[in-house]
Design a protein around this motif. Structure first.
Motif, short mmCIF file in Angstrom:
data_model
loop_
_atom_site.label_atom_id
_atom_site.label_comp_id
_atom_site.label_asym_id
_atom_site.label_seq_id
_atom_site.Cartn_x
_atom_site.Cartn_y
_atom_site.Cartn_z
N LEU A 47 29.10 -99.17 5.10
CA LEU A 47 29.88 -97.97 5.36
C LEU A 47 30.30 -97.95 6.83
O LEU A 47 29.55 -98.37 7.71
CB LEU A 47 29.07 -96.71 5.07
CG LEU A 47 28.82 -96.32 3.62
CD1 LEU A 47 27.96 -95.07 3.58
CD2 LEU A 47 30.14 -96.08 2.88
N GLY A 48 31.51 -97.42 7.07
CA GLY A 48 31.97 -97.31 8.45
C GLY A 48 33.09 -96.31 8.55
O GLY A 48 33.46 -95.66 7.58
N THR A 49 33.62 -96.17 9.76
CA THR A 49 34.77 -95.30 9.99
C THR A 49 35.87 -96.13 10.66
O THR A 49 35.59 -97.18 11.25
CB THR A 49 34.42 -94.11 10.89
OG1 THR A 49 34.27 -94.56 12.24
CG2 THR A 49 33.15 -93.41 10.43
N PRO A 50 37.11 -95.66 10.59
CA PRO A 50 38.21 -96.43 11.19
C PRO A 50 38.07 -96.62 12.70
O PRO A 50 38.68 -97.51 13.27
CB PRO A 50 39.45 -95.60 10.86
CG PRO A 50 39.07 -94.78 9.67
CD PRO A 50 37.61 -94.49 9.85
N LYS A 51 37.28 -95.78 13.37
CA LYS A 51 37.18 -95.83 14.82
C LYS A 51 36.02 -96.67 15.33
O LYS A 51 35.89 -96.88 16.53
CB LYS A 51 37.06 -94.41 15.38
CG LYS A 51 38.27 -93.53 15.11
CD LYS A 51 38.09 -92.16 15.74
CE LYS A 51 39.32 -91.28 15.51
NZ LYS A 51 39.16 -89.94 16.15
N GLY A 52 35.15 -97.14 14.44
CA GLY A 52 33.95 -97.84 14.88
C GLY A 52 34.14 -99.33 15.05
O GLY A 52 35.11 -99.93 14.55
N LEU A 53 33.20 -99.95 15.77
CA LEU A 53 33.22 -101.41 15.95
C LEU A 53 33.04 -102.16 14.65
O LEU A 53 33.35 -103.36 14.57
CB LEU A 53 32.11 -101.81 16.93
CG LEU A 53 32.34 -101.53 18.42
CD1 LEU A 53 31.09 -101.88 19.19
CD2 LEU A 53 33.52 -102.32 18.94
N GLU A 54 32.57 -101.46 13.61
CA GLU A 54 32.35 -102.13 12.33
C GLU A 54 33.62 -102.71 11.73
O GLU A 54 33.57 -103.66 10.95
CB GLU A 54 31.68 -101.18 11.33
CG GLU A 54 32.46 -99.92 11.04
CD GLU A 54 32.07 -98.79 11.97
OE1 GLU A 54 32.30 -97.63 11.59
OE2 GLU A 54 31.56 -99.07 13.07
N THR A 55 34.78 -102.16 12.08
CA THR A 55 36.03 -102.69 11.55
C THR A 55 36.27 -104.12 12.03
O THR A 55 36.98 -104.88 11.38
CB THR A 55 37.22 -101.81 11.97
OG1 THR A 55 37.28 -101.71 13.39
CG2 THR A 55 37.10 -100.42 11.36
N GLU A 56 35.65 -104.49 13.16
CA GLU A 56 35.74 -105.86 13.65
C GLU A 56 34.54 -106.69 13.21
O GLU A 56 34.68 -107.84 12.79
CB GLU A 56 35.82 -105.86 15.18
CG GLU A 56 37.00 -105.12 15.77
CD GLU A 56 36.93 -105.07 17.29
OE1 GLU A 56 36.21 -105.90 17.88
OE2 GLU A 56 37.59 -104.21 17.89
N LEU A 57 33.35 -106.12 13.33
CA LEU A 57 32.13 -106.90 13.14
C LEU A 57 31.79 -107.18 11.69
O LEU A 57 31.35 -108.28 11.35
CB LEU A 57 30.95 -106.18 13.82
CG LEU A 57 31.08 -105.94 15.32
CD1 LEU A 57 29.85 -105.22 15.86
CD2 LEU A 57 31.28 -107.26 16.06
N VAL A 58 31.98 -106.18 10.81
CA VAL A 58 31.55 -106.35 9.41
C VAL A 58 32.36 -107.41 8.68
O VAL A 58 31.79 -108.30 8.04
CB VAL A 58 31.58 -104.99 8.67
CG1 VAL A 58 31.34 -105.19 7.18
CG2 VAL A 58 30.54 -104.05 9.26
N PRO A 59 33.71 -107.37 8.73
CA PRO A 59 34.47 -108.42 8.01
C PRO A 59 34.15 -109.82 8.51
O PRO A 59 34.14 -110.78 7.72
CB PRO A 59 35.93 -108.03 8.31
CG PRO A 59 35.89 -106.56 8.57
CD PRO A 59 34.60 -106.34 9.29
N LYS A 60 33.87 -109.96 9.82
CA LYS A 60 33.54 -111.29 10.36
C LYS A 60 32.27 -111.84 9.73
O LYS A 60 32.11 -113.07 9.64
CB LYS A 60 33.35 -111.20 11.88
CG LYS A 60 34.65 -111.08 12.66
CD LYS A 60 34.36 -111.06 14.15
CE LYS A 60 35.62 -110.92 14.96
NZ LYS A 60 35.34 -110.89 16.43
N ARG A 61 31.38 -110.94 9.31
CA ARG A 61 30.12 -111.39 8.71
C ARG A 61 30.22 -111.54 7.20
O ARG A 61 29.24 -111.87 6.53
CB ARG A 61 29.00 -110.41 9.09
CG ARG A 61 28.73 -110.33 10.58
CD ARG A 61 27.87 -111.46 11.09
NE ARG A 61 26.48 -111.18 10.84
CZ ARG A 61 25.70 -110.49 11.67
NH1 ARG A 61 26.19 -110.03 12.81
NH2 ARG A 61 24.44 -110.27 11.37
N GLY A 62 31.40 -111.25 6.65
CA GLY A 62 31.64 -111.52 5.24
C GLY A 62 31.20 -110.43 4.28
O GLY A 62 30.96 -110.71 3.10
N TYR A 63 31.14 -109.17 4.74
CA TYR A 63 30.71 -108.08 3.87
C TYR A 63 31.85 -107.11 3.60
O TYR A 63 32.75 -106.94 4.43
CB TYR A 63 29.53 -107.33 4.50
CG TYR A 63 28.29 -108.19 4.63
CD1 TYR A 63 27.59 -108.59 3.50
CD2 TYR A 63 27.86 -108.63 5.87
CE1 TYR A 63 26.47 -109.40 3.61
CE2 TYR A 63 26.73 -109.43 5.99
CZ TYR A 63 26.05 -109.82 4.85
OH TYR A 63 24.95 -110.63 4.96
#
Length: 378
Positions: A47-63
């Motif tokens: 789970l994430g929000t459009p403003k968080g770093l997860e938009t960059e980090l999560v897809p890179k890790r394949g999730y």
């Protein structure tokens, strides 16, 4: 009924909620990696929000990443605080849709403004597992802990009653890092001197002005002492270190994508003491000088204290980290092989390198129990 007409039982569905900052995202992804290792058939959703770093980090890790509306919790009265009930209600509704769509079997929360909607959306219908990374628990985890199935923590006395101390989940690339065996390749990767004592410097994803100014300003003294430097100054910052002729390279970069190699290349690190940073540096058994953030609730100092008390690191106030301090203390420490070895040894015996697997196993156990209680059907 033929085998072709029988429905295939899907794998357990694990939702991790740890968006916003790297301190929440990295332990969530470390646990996701461990879930994948323990149960390759599990479905993992972040789970994430459009403003968080997860938009960059999560897809890179394949999730898979599911975005929900942000619902930050303001610390001060004002318009933002008045808007919080509406924002939270909207975020909870969006999260409920995600949980239904991915047929979640468990929610694993790591605090922050992504976790709170997840806790409310799961309610008492889905099992909730909480991991608190900091020495002082945040609001989201304090709220969610009231009905969570299990509460785990990185350190004792975090403010969540009954929390089981399991350590901080750290990705396997760092938890299993062989610094000595990887040093040569790591220094070649960054263009560092293969033999010189090497200082690693970083201040989080945004950098840290005081750390940048103190270390870059001491470049001459460090170079004269034969010390190489790998300095991540933050993408929005610039530094202009001046080293004497013939000195080992002072490598300045905006950001470090390969923290495992950065840790392997270094003999000493100067950095902030966020919970994730302390856990990674400790897991890598890398001697450190921690410089806690000078504002907030003091949790960065609390994060570092156990490691400092164990003899694996030093603690320096932000205001005390000056050019003079770096010029004096860093060469003295890097030229004291016995002291560095003792600090590294203390770090190697501090922390919990299997924390990610412990949290992942707990999450999978809750998910399996929930699935069984549902009769294997959703």
């Amino acid at each position: 009924m033929s085998s072709q007409s029988q429905s295939v039982r899907p794998g357990l569905s694990v939702v991790v909620a740890g968006g916003g900052t790297a301190g929440h995202i990295e332990p969530a992804l470390a646990v996701a990696d461990a879930v994948r290792r323990l149960d390759p058939g599990a479905r993992i959703t972040a789970l994430g929000t459009p403003k968080g770093l997860e938009t960059e980090l999560v897809p890179k890790r394949g999730y898979d990443l599911e975005l929900i509306p942000p619902a930050p919790l303001p610390r001060k009265p004002g318009k933002d605080l008045l808007a919080t009930p509406y924002r939270l209600t909207r975020a909870v509704a969006a999260t409920r849709k995600v949980l239904r769509r991915v047929e979640a079997d468990v929610v694993v929360g790591f605090g922050g403004y992504v976790a709170l909607p997840a806790y409310f959306a799961a309610g008492r219908r889905l099992p909730v597992l909480i991991h608190e990374a900091n020495a002082s628990a945040g609001i989201a985890n304090k709220v969610g802990a009231r009905w969570a199935e299990r509460v785990l923590a990185a350190v004792p006395d975090c403010g969540l009653p009954g929390a089981e101390v399991v350590g901080m989940p750290v990705r396997a690339a760092i938890a299993d890092l062989d610094r000595a065996g990887t040093r040569a390749a790591a220094r070649e990767f960054f263009g560092l001197d293969p033999q010189a004592p090497t200082l690693l410097v970083f201040g989080g994803s945004q950098g840290a002005q005081q750390i940048n100014e103190a270390v870059a300003g001491a470049a001459g003294a460090l170079g004269a002492a034969g010390i190489g430097v790998l300095h991540a100054h933050g993408a929005k910052n610039t530094i202009a270190p001046v080293s004497p002729a013939g000195a080992p390279p002072y490598v300045a970069v905006p950001y470090l994508d390969r923290m495992d190699l950065a840790y392997a290349a270094a003999d000493l690190v100067i950095c902030r003491s966020g919970a994730m940073t302390v856990a990674e540096v400790t897991a890598a058994a890398l001697p450190a000088i921690y410089v806690p953030l000078p504002h907030g609730n003091g949790e960065q100092r609390l994060n570092a204290l156990p490691v400092v008390q164990a003899g694996a690191a030093l603690l320096t106030d932000n205001a005390d980290l000056t050019v003079e301090y770096v010029s004096r203390e860093v060469p003295a420490l890097l030229n004291d092989a016995g002291r560095l070895a003792a600090m590294a040894e203390a770090g190697a015996h501090t922390g919990h390198r299997d924390a990610a697997e412990t949290v992942a196993a707990a999450a999978l156990a809750l998910a399996a129990r929930f699935r069984a209680e549902q009769g294997g059907r959703r």
